[in-house]
Design an enzyme around this catalytic site. Structure first.
Site, PDB file in Angstrom:
ATOM      1  N   ASN A 164      26.657  34.411  39.487  1.00  7.91           N
ATOM      2  CA  ASN A 164      27.787  33.856  38.760  1.00  7.91           C
ATOM      3  C   ASN A 164      28.577  35.000  38.150  1.00  7.91           C
ATOM      4  O   ASN A 164      28.018  35.857  37.451  1.00  7.91           O
ATOM      5  CB  ASN A 164      27.327  32.901  37.651  1.00  7.91           C
ATOM      6  N   SER A 181      30.297  29.008  41.078  1.00  2.11           N
ATOM      7  CA  SER A 181      31.351  28.797  40.087  1.00  2.11           C
ATOM      8  C   SER A 181      30.974  27.558  39.290  1.00  2.11           C
ATOM      9  O   SER A 181      30.687  26.498  39.871  1.00  2.11           O
ATOM     10  CB  SER A 181      32.706  28.596  40.764  1.00  2.11           C
ATOM     11  N   GLU A 182      30.961  27.668  37.962  1.00  2.00           N
ATOM     12  CA  GLU A 182      30.366  26.613  37.147  1.00  2.00           C
ATOM     13  C   GLU A 182      31.135  25.299  37.151  1.00  2.00           C
ATOM     14  O   GLU A 182      30.649  24.284  36.655  1.00  2.00           O
ATOM     15  CB  GLU A 182      30.140  27.074  35.702  1.00  2.00           C
ATOM     16  N   ASN A 183      32.339  25.292  37.737  1.00  2.00           N
ATOM     17  CA  ASN A 183      33.046  24.011  37.862  1.00  2.00           C
ATOM     18  C   ASN A 183      32.613  23.233  39.101  1.00  2.00           C
ATOM     19  O   ASN A 183      33.164  22.171  39.384  1.00  2.00           O
ATOM     20  CB  ASN A 183      34.562  24.228  37.878  1.00  2.00           C
TER      21      ASN A 183
END
Length: 499
Positions: A303, A326-328
């Site tokens: 990340n 990607s944290e979304n």
């Protein structure tokens, strides 16, 4: 809007069968205005979207035209921009409190908060997603390692300033902390809203939903957490036309359904790849980025934070293959798209348009942070405002001056995975950013493993609580590093050159 059910029991020699005659009410509503007509002042809304991606723009637009509504409590990762999305409600002073993780680029959001016109409850992004998931699942509260040792757990974050800003009127309360298996955890409560406003790509008439690309984000969690869920979609099909294997959210959660008449799908940061253009960086930043890329090992799940960390993916060594998270909601993030391939539904955590690598997968926000919090991502590289010699990190707020929110950073650094900070060694005014102890509110306690700057590389010795200088730039002296570092450090016996 009632269900009529007649059930009869039929027996045979080998089995029992239920015959049902069920008439479901229609969930389809004629317009956004009709769908939101019973929202009233003081209602608590949980609203899907990440930035402007996947926001229920028609429902928000209809709500913004209501002159009889005020004092809303809105739960959403962020609040759109000044003139679009939830920014429209902020502009009309319809919101009393925002529960969000990120203020971001919404200048009006930040202004209202800093001037005491708006209450803001800042919550780590992964915690926010899990609070919504828990609320929708009937779970009153849970314990998370995220934010232990920070103001989120300790309390005291300004929720509301007095008029004109400066003095705090309402501050956050401390959370309950418990130790499990030798590790400290913070208690967080589930969130349930009066209404959920969500956006999906397709629906059938039962309300089963399919999301598209990264427009899924917080939408499933919000849908489950609303007492009344109102979903807007781009297409409604007949029951049976959706493959059950492809349905992301069951219609059991959806109460009202509209087909949006049109979608602007505004893009916050349109980023494209230009063949032969290359990456233009100044000498200092290029040194940081190139050195950061050496942290990658073949097969790693990685990340990368916004800014300098993201650029490291462009300098991965030959033969090294990594999976970018990607944290979304992406695992397997690709490069920036060509102009012709831009997709408003496909962005990264920095809200930039991106592509997907071969073999990528997509998921919701709560699942994204489950893999982060669960330690399934190998390494996080992110920026910082300050780092202490014991590995404490501060990177989300300058009290009274700047507040962008913690976003997903607190979740990322509390996962137990390796954390590397990339940053310029000193602030623009020459003030050291590497200190004995952080002066700004913490993002994470003792979480940093390595610091990479344009001058050198430090490792954090967490046993001794000190920094160890392990690499130095070719054109940098130890005296220069000492002069620009706000704490003592030990020099490795095996000190090498960075370049």
């Amino acid at each position: 809007m009632f269900v009529t059910r007649r059930v009869s029991l039929v027996s045979s020699s080998s089995a029992l069968f239920f015959r049902t005659n069920i008439r479901f009410y229609s969930k389809i509503v004629g317009s956004a205005e009709e769908a939101i007509k019973d929202i009233k002042s003081g209602s608590k809304l949980v609203v899907g979207g990440f930035g402007l991606c996947g926001i229920p723009e028609n429902l928000i637009q209809a709500l913004s035209k209501r002159n009889d509504i005020k004092d809303l409590v809105v739960v959403s990762n962020n609040a759109g921009v000044d003139d679009f999305g939830l920014g429209l409600l902020l502009k009309r002073r319809m919101i009393r409190r925002m529960i969000s993780s990120y203020v971001g680029e919404n200048a009006e959001f930040e202004r209202q908060y800093m001037q005491g016109e708006l209450e803001v409850e800042l919550t780590p992004q992964g915690t926010l997603a899990e609070r919504l998931r828990a609320g929708g699942a009937g779970i009153a509260a849970f314990f998370t390692p995220t934010a232990y040792g920070t103001p989120v757990a300790d309390g005291g974050i300004p929720i509301k300033y007095k008029a004109g800003g400066g003095e705090v009127e309402i501050a956050s309360a401390p959370r309950e902390v418990r130790k499990f298996n030798g590790r400290d955890y913070v208690m967080e409560e589930g969130i349930v809203g009066d209404f959920a406003l969500v956006k999906a790509w397709k629906a059938d008439k039962k309300g089963n939903l399919i999301f598209r690309q990264t427009a899924r984000n917080f939408n499933p969690e919000c849908a489950t957490a609303g007492k009344v869920c109102i979903a807007e979609v781009e297409e409604i099909v007949e029951n049976g036309e959706l493959d059950p294997n492809q349905v992301h959210l069951s219609g059991v959660y959806v109460h009202r359904l509209i087909k949006g008449p049109s979608y602007e799908k505004r893009i916050e940061k349109k980023t494209v790849s230009v063949e032969g253009a290359g990456i233009k960086l100044n000498k200092s930043r290029e040194r940081i980025v190139r050195r950061a890329a050496k942290e990658f090992r073949d097969g790693m799940y990685v990340n990368l934070g916004i800014g300098i960390p993201t650029l490291a993916a462009n300098f991965v060594a030959p033969g090294v293959h990594i999976e970018l998270q990607s944290e979304n909601g992406i695992m397997g993030m690709g490069a920036y798209p060509k102009e012709s391939d831009i997709d408003a539904d496909l962005i990264n955590a920095g809200k930039e348009t991106v592509t997907l690598a071969k073999g990528a997968s997509l998921f919701s926000s709560s699942q994204s942070f489950a893999m982060i919090r669960g330690g399934h991502v190998d390494i996080t590289i992110l920026g910082a405002l300050q780092v202490a010699k014991n590995g404490d990190l501060a990177n989300w707020i300058i009290p009274g001056k700047m507040v962008k929110g913690m976003g997903g950073a607190m979740d990322l650094v509390s996962s137990g995975s390796r954390v590397v900070v990339t940053m310029e060694h000193a602030a623009k005014d020459g003030t050291p950013k590497i200190l004995d102890s952080c002066e700004l509110p913490l993002t994470g306690k003792g979480c940093v493993d390595r610091i990479i700057t344009e001058l050198c590389v430090f490792d954090v010795d967490k046993v001794k609580g000190e920094l160890v200088l392990i690499e130095i730039g070719n054109d940098v002296t130890i005296d220069e590093v000492k002069a620009k570092t706000g704490c003592q450090f030990r020099i490795s016996e095996n000190l090498i050159k960075m370049d």
